[in-house]
Every structure is written in structure tokens, then in C-alpha cells.
Design a protein around this motif. Structure first.
Motif, short mmCIF file in Angstrom:
data_model
loop_
_atom_site.label_atom_id
_atom_site.label_comp_id
_atom_site.label_asym_id
_atom_site.label_seq_id
_atom_site.Cartn_x
_atom_site.Cartn_y
_atom_site.Cartn_z
N ALA A 139 -10.24 -27.66 -47.70
CA ALA A 139 -9.05 -28.19 -47.03
C ALA A 139 -8.07 -27.07 -46.71
CB ALA A 139 -8.38 -29.25 -47.90
N VAL A 140 -7.97 -26.09 -47.62
CA VAL A 140 -7.10 -24.94 -47.37
C VAL A 140 -7.58 -24.19 -46.14
CG1 VAL A 140 -6.22 -22.76 -48.29
CG2 VAL A 140 -6.51 -24.73 -49.81
N GLY A 141 -8.90 -23.96 -46.07
CA GLY A 141 -9.48 -23.26 -44.92
C GLY A 141 -9.26 -24.00 -43.62
N THR A 142 -9.40 -25.34 -43.67
CA THR A 142 -9.17 -26.16 -42.48
C THR A 142 -7.73 -26.04 -42.01
OG1 THR A 142 -10.84 -27.74 -43.21
CG2 THR A 142 -9.30 -28.50 -41.55
N GLY A 143 -6.80 -26.04 -42.96
CA GLY A 143 -5.39 -25.90 -42.62
C GLY A 143 -5.09 -24.56 -41.99
N MET A 144 -5.71 -23.50 -42.51
CA MET A 144 -5.50 -22.16 -41.95
C MET A 144 -6.03 -22.08 -40.53
SD MET A 144 -6.38 -19.83 -45.27
CE MET A 144 -6.05 -18.28 -44.44
N LEU A 145 -7.19 -22.69 -40.29
CA LEU A 145 -7.77 -22.68 -38.95
C LEU A 145 -6.92 -23.48 -37.98
CD1 LEU A 145 -11.56 -23.12 -39.76
CD2 LEU A 145 -10.47 -21.10 -38.78
N ALA A 146 -6.34 -24.60 -38.46
CA ALA A 146 -5.52 -25.45 -37.60
C ALA A 146 -4.31 -24.70 -37.08
CB ALA A 146 -5.08 -26.70 -38.37
N GLY A 147 -3.76 -23.80 -37.89
CA GLY A 147 -2.58 -23.08 -37.47
C GLY A 147 -2.87 -21.75 -36.82
N ALA A 148 -4.14 -21.36 -36.79
CA ALA A 148 -4.48 -20.02 -36.32
C ALA A 148 -4.50 -19.90 -34.81
CB ALA A 148 -5.84 -19.61 -36.89
N ARG A 149 -5.06 -20.87 -34.12
CA ARG A 149 -5.26 -20.73 -32.68
C ARG A 149 -4.32 -21.62 -31.89
NH1 ARG A 149 -11.13 -20.69 -29.93
NH2 ARG A 149 -10.96 -18.55 -30.65
N THR A 150 -3.48 -21.01 -31.10
CA THR A 150 -2.57 -21.76 -30.24
C THR A 150 -2.82 -21.45 -28.77
OG1 THR A 150 -0.89 -20.03 -30.52
CG2 THR A 150 -0.77 -21.94 -32.00
N SER A 151 -3.77 -20.56 -28.51
CA SER A 151 -4.12 -20.25 -27.12
C SER A 151 -5.57 -19.77 -27.07
CB SER A 151 -3.19 -19.19 -26.54
OG SER A 151 -3.43 -17.94 -27.14
N MET A 152 -6.15 -19.85 -25.89
CA MET A 152 -7.51 -19.36 -25.67
C MET A 152 -7.62 -18.81 -24.26
SD MET A 152 -11.19 -21.37 -25.74
CE MET A 152 -11.29 -21.50 -27.51
N TYR A 153 -8.17 -17.60 -24.17
CA TYR A 153 -8.38 -17.00 -22.85
C TYR A 153 -9.87 -16.88 -22.58
CZ TYR A 153 -8.36 -13.73 -18.96
OH TYR A 153 -8.57 -13.15 -17.73
N THR A 154 -10.28 -17.24 -21.39
CA THR A 154 -11.67 -17.12 -20.97
C THR A 154 -11.75 -16.26 -19.72
OG1 THR A 154 -12.22 -19.32 -21.83
CG2 THR A 154 -13.74 -18.38 -20.23
N ALA A 155 -12.48 -15.16 -19.83
CA ALA A 155 -12.72 -14.30 -18.67
C ALA A 155 -13.87 -14.89 -17.86
CB ALA A 155 -13.07 -12.88 -19.13
N PHE A 156 -13.68 -15.03 -16.57
CA PHE A 156 -14.69 -15.66 -15.72
C PHE A 156 -16.02 -14.88 -15.77
CE2 PHE A 156 -11.07 -17.52 -13.03
CZ PHE A 156 -11.12 -18.71 -13.70
N ALA A 157 -15.95 -13.57 -15.99
CA ALA A 157 -17.17 -12.76 -16.04
C ALA A 157 -18.06 -13.13 -17.23
CB ALA A 157 -16.80 -11.28 -16.11
N ASP A 158 -17.47 -13.75 -18.26
CA ASP A 158 -18.23 -14.09 -19.47
C ASP A 158 -18.69 -15.54 -19.51
OD1 ASP A 158 -17.75 -11.50 -20.41
OD2 ASP A 158 -15.87 -12.09 -21.37
N VAL A 159 -18.38 -16.30 -18.47
CA VAL A 159 -18.69 -17.74 -18.47
C VAL A 159 -20.18 -17.96 -18.26
CG1 VAL A 159 -18.33 -19.93 -17.25
CG2 VAL A 159 -16.39 -18.41 -17.69
N ARG A 160 -20.76 -18.79 -19.14
CA ARG A 160 -22.19 -19.12 -19.04
C ARG A 160 -22.43 -20.42 -18.28
NH1 ARG A 160 -25.55 -16.37 -22.63
NH2 ARG A 160 -24.66 -14.32 -23.02
N SER A 161 -21.49 -21.36 -18.42
CA SER A 161 -21.66 -22.65 -17.72
C SER A 161 -20.31 -23.32 -17.56
CB SER A 161 -22.61 -23.57 -18.50
OG SER A 161 -22.04 -23.94 -19.75
#
Length: 202
Positions: A139-161
């Protein structure tokens, strides 16, 4: 700043920007994603257990049914826990997930709005405290993950589908290990989808 569509602007820095509010009750795509992840994890463990029985030459119809029934109960339990957790999350977030999207010729950026980041951080801290008091490191790990990511960037050159889900206002932009969920209003959906398809190798 020019309006490209009703909700999307094209700014002087060459970036398209728009804000999307996902109704967490009417459009539960996040819940379905959580269920899918847990489903694949449980399926992998089930296959591993079945393989062990085959290696030990102990696999029979009764054994297979026993293993399967245990994992079906686990799946039901995890499914209900995920549903309860999701509904609590939706309640704490005011029923909406607000995100800013920035998109140019190189990629697309998914950024959670600052007001909601504070709520996510509070949920994360609460989850960690409850997990620590209960002696549950998971549960501690889940909580840490929940607060870790607030954004995500995807480069079009790396897109598979690229997957289009117009009924949910959702475009899944998939890399090898990351899946970026891009949302757009119905009147903007085709513009965003066509732009992404034109700039990826899919």
C-alpha cells in the motif's frame, strides 16, 4: 494565439493546446485500465501455476479447476477493491480528471492540472500513511506511485501504435512500455487523431 477548433488553440511557440475534463463517473476508462492491468497480472500468475503443475506432472482436470476457481475469486476480490478505490478517488477529485494537452510536430504532452495535482499528492500521502500503519508495504508503494506521475510525454518517433476510441473521447498513443491517453472533445477528436496519425510511423 489562434483557435484551430472550438477548444484547441495554436500558440506562437508552435504548440497546440487544449484542456479536457474527464467525467470519472460517466467515462470510467481509467477504471477499465486498472482492471486490465490487474487482469493481465493475475492471468500471468495463473499460467505460471499451471506450468508448474505440468512440470511436476500433477496437472489434472480437478487440479486445473481448483487453481482456476482460486484465481477467479482473486480476480473478483481485486475487481471489487479496484472499484471501491476508484469511486473514492473520483469522490476526492470532485468527479473530474482535468488535464492540459500540449502537442506539436515532435510529440504530445499529457499534464494534470495543478489544482488536481495537490489532490493527488494528498491521496498519495494518505495511502502511504494508512499502508505504513497497517504494516503493508504494498500500500505504501501504491501511494508513492500515485503521487509520482503528474504528466507524461510521448515522442511521436517512439510510437508503436495508435488506438482510436471515439465513444470515450480517447486516443491511446502507445510506446513500447508507456501508453499515453490523449483525450479530446468530440468536435476536436478527428483533428487530434489525424494530426497524431500524420506524425507517427503507424
Amino acid at each position: 494565439m489562434n483557435n484551430v477548433t472550438k477548444n484547441i488553440t495554436f500558440d506562437s511557440d508552435g504548440v497546440y493546446r487544449w484542456v479536457y475534463e474527464l467525467n470519472l463517473y460517466k467515462n470510467p476508462t481509467i477504471l477499465f485500465l486498472i482492471w486490465k492491468i490487474f487482469g493481465f497480472v493475475l492471468l500471468g500468475i495463473w499460467l505460471f501455476m499451471v506450468m508448474l503443475e505440468i512440470i511436476d506432472d500433477n496437472l489434472s482436470l480437478d487440479t486445473l479447476m481448483d487453481i482456476t476457481s482460486v484465481f477467479l475469486l482473486l480476480a473478483l476480490g481485486f475487481g471489487l477493491l479496484c472499484l471501491i478505490g476508484y469511486l473514492l478517488y473520483a469522490l476526492m477529485m470532485g468527479g473530474k480528471y482535468c488535464v492540459l494537452f500540449e502537442m506539436d510536430d515532435r510529440g504530445v504532452h499529457h499534464i494534470q492540472m495543478e489544482s488536481q495535482i495537490k489532490k493527488v499528492e494528498a491521496i498519495s500521502i494518505l495511502t502511504r500513511l494508512v499502508g505504513a500503519m497497517a504494516g503493508r508495504p504494498g500500500a505504501v508503494g501504491t501511494g508513492m506511485l500515485a503521487g509520482a506521475r503528474t504528466s507524461m510525454y510521448t515522442a511521436f518517433a517512439d510510437v508503436r501504435s495508435v488506438e482510436s476510441c471515439p465513444g470515450s473521447d480517447l486516443i491511446k498513443v502507445n510506446e513500447l512500455l508507456n501508453k499515453n491517453q490523449v483525450y479530446a472533445e468530440k468536435e476536436d477528436f478527428d483533428f487530434v487523431l489525424n494530426f497524431i496519425l500524420a506524425h507517427t510511423k503507424t
